[in-house]
Design an enzyme around this catalytic site. Structure first.
Site, PDB file in Angstrom:
ATOM      1  N   ASP A  57       0.765  -1.000   0.242  1.00  0.00           N
ATOM      2  CA  ASP A  57      -0.095  -0.329  -0.120  1.00  0.00           C
ATOM      3  C   ASP A  57       1.190   1.016  -0.123  1.00  0.00           C
ATOM      4  O   ASP A  57       1.989   1.366   0.259  1.00  0.00           O
ATOM      5  CB  ASP A  57      -1.081   0.379   0.937  1.00  0.00           C
ATOM      6  N   ASP A  59       1.614   5.237   1.772  1.00  0.00           N
ATOM      7  CA  ASP A  59       0.436   5.704   2.747  1.00  0.00           C
ATOM      8  C   ASP A  59       0.795   7.081   1.908  1.00  0.00           C
ATOM      9  O   ASP A  59       2.581   7.090   2.364  1.00  0.00           O
ATOM     10  CB  ASP A  59       1.375   5.270   4.106  1.00  0.00           C
ATOM     11  N   ASP A 148       8.661   2.947  14.149  1.00  0.00           N
ATOM     12  CA  ASP A 148       9.071   1.725  14.319  1.00  0.00           C
ATOM     13  C   ASP A 148      10.590   1.510  14.367  1.00  0.00           C
ATOM     14  O   ASP A 148      11.555   1.546  14.926  1.00  0.00           O
ATOM     15  CB  ASP A 148       7.984   0.642  14.241  1.00  0.00           C
TER      16      ASP A 148
END
Ligand code: ATP
Ligand code: MG
Length: 450
Positions: A57, A59, A148
């Site tokens: 995907d 983003d 992260d």
């Protein structure tokens, strides 16, 4: 806040071209830019593009607030309770557009880039330091730093097509390293699901987990039980359906994450049955990996049956006492399994029912030859059970010969009936006579129908 190590890689020095991106994403980025907002492509899609992989995907992160995004795009829906996100709906994809966010109030230094209008509620952590809510708007750099891992924090700026690296992500990407941004213990305490993500990315990309990150992961592994059980279920599915499930499994076992998430299964794996270690779990993962890598989907109930079928069947045998029928024992083994896992991994009710259906069907496969196979084949869910039998055929000789019988039967060439399996002899209990040949209703197990 750590001193900025921002590196800007101009378009001429990196390989990402607009033709690699989704057309919708490019149009959205341009529209945001044309209205005076910062508009970046962010996260995993850049990692994947730079590694020559196809992104799952695209983003987008922007200086526009969710309300401002909504004004610009008619196909926009605002979603999310924890933090507001804009979802832009296109015919064949949904793009996520998030306003730049900050990691913590202590990191309020505006840094580079435009200040965002309007501040949301501040970050909320529980007593142990786990983030409960963090929708604090921030700068592009803050947004990158709250991500992260370094390799997941790259940005692509539509204004000049440059790549921006605030955290040394490009170096780690080139060297094949998964490293948390900032103190790994703190980052894992804030969100224990990151430990599972570290395992998934390391296995999927063939990367090493950097030593301090690994050490923190091992010492913090019991904390993963603090994360939300539905989220852990989703993340476990991602690990086992990544196409590198076997490598994920090795890392989960070595780190202690497996024991923290699936304590019952873990203890069982560490014991032997009849002097044999339980190797089916690993072998099932090889089968799953082959299937996923070949582009074939695998529904969650089938995945769970492949992974936990042997464990559940063994437990069912141990639950067969007195008048408990094999079916009742199986039902209760599945129900207890779901219940035991619930504090860490929440298997959705529908999936649990389907898992039970597959294992029940698998029992019937062994019993049916010679006993009205037609009624069985016309049942809903038959295809799924057949798929389970096909996938497990290479795990046992019994499954292989059963499958052969069924394949021939289904090919319209029914072979002579196989001798029905003698359960009583196998399980050492007296065989009950079936007085009533009509099918009874579902046994009263603790798993009610939806
Ligand atoms: P993939 O979509 O291939 O599973 P991804 O890295 O794109 O991998 P997403 O879940 O789509 O993962 O998340 C998009 C980005 O959001 C990540 O690349 C990362 O920068 C950030 N992110 C996701 N989950 C977390 C988390 N738990 N903590 C911090 N940042 C996160
Ligand atoms: Mg993604």
């Amino acid at each position: 806040m750590t001193a900025s190590r921002r590196t800007i890689i101009p378009r001429a020095d990196h390989p990402i071209s607009r033709s690699n991106l989704s057309d919708n994403a490019v149009r959205v980025l341009y529209r945001l830019r044309d209205h005076g907002y910062l508009a970046f492509l962010v996260g995993g899609c850049l990692r994947d593009l730079l590694l020559g992989r196809e992104p799952k995907d695209f983003d987008i992160a922007t200086s526009a607030t969710p309300a401002q995004v909504k004004k610009l795009f008619r196909n926009c829906r605002l979603v999310g309770r924890r933090f507001r996100l804009a979802h832009l709906h296109f015919r064949d994809e949904i793009l996520e557009v998030a306003t730049f966010r900050s990691a913590s109030p202590a990191e309020d230094d505006p840094g580079e880039g435009a200040e965002v209008g309007g501040r949301g509620p501040r970050i909320v952590k529980d007593d142990g330091g786990m983030i409960l809510r963090d929708n604090l708007f921030g700068t592009p750099e803050e947004d990158a730093r709250r991500r992260d891992f370094t390799v997941n924090a790259l940005c692509y700026n539509i204004a000049d097509f440059s790549l921006i690296d605030y955290v040394g992500g490009l170096d780690d990407l080139n060297r094949g390293i998964i490293r948390t941004i900032g103190d790994p213990v703190l980052r894992f305490v804030e969100d224990p699901v990151r430990m599972l993500r570290a395992v998934r990315f390391a296995a999927l990309l063939g990367f090493e987990i950097e030593p301090a990150t690994w050490e923190a992961l091992v010492s913090s592994s019991p904390l993963c039980a603090n994360a939300s059980p539905p989220r852990l279920y989703e993340e476990l599915l991602k690990l086992f359906l990544s196409g590198e499930g076997e490598s994920c499994y090795q890392l989960l076992r070595r780190s202690g994450l497996f024991a923290a998430l699936l304590p019952g299964v873990n203890s069982w794996l560490e014991t032997e049955t009849d002097g044999f270690p339980h190797v089916r779990f690993g072998r099932a993962l090889e089968i799953i990996d082959r299937r996923v890598s070949g582009g074939e989907p695998l529904a969650p109930p089938l995945l769970l049956a492949l992974l936990f079928g042997e464990y559940l069947e063994e437990r069912a045998v141990s639950l067969r006492k007195g008048k408990v029928s094999p079916q009742e024992a199986l039902d209760s083994a599945v129900a207890r399994f779901v219940e035991e896992l619930a504090p860490t991994v929440q298997i959705p009710h529908k999936v649990a029912l389907a898992l039970r259906g597959i294992l029940t069907g698998r029992r019937r496969f062994a019993e049916t030859p010679g006993r009205r196979p037609l009624t069985f084949t016309s049942r809903p869910g038959f295809e799924e059970v057949l798929c389970y039998l096909r996938l497990t055929a290479e795990l046992s000789e019994e499954a292989t010969s059963l499958l052969q019988w069924w394949e021939r039967y289904l090919a319209g060439n029914p072979p002579p009936p196989l001798a029905p399996r003698d359960e009583a002899a196998e399980e050492g209990t007296p065989r009950r006579r079936r007085r009533n040949r009509r099918r009874r209703g579902p046994p009263a197990g603790p798993l009610p129908s939806p």
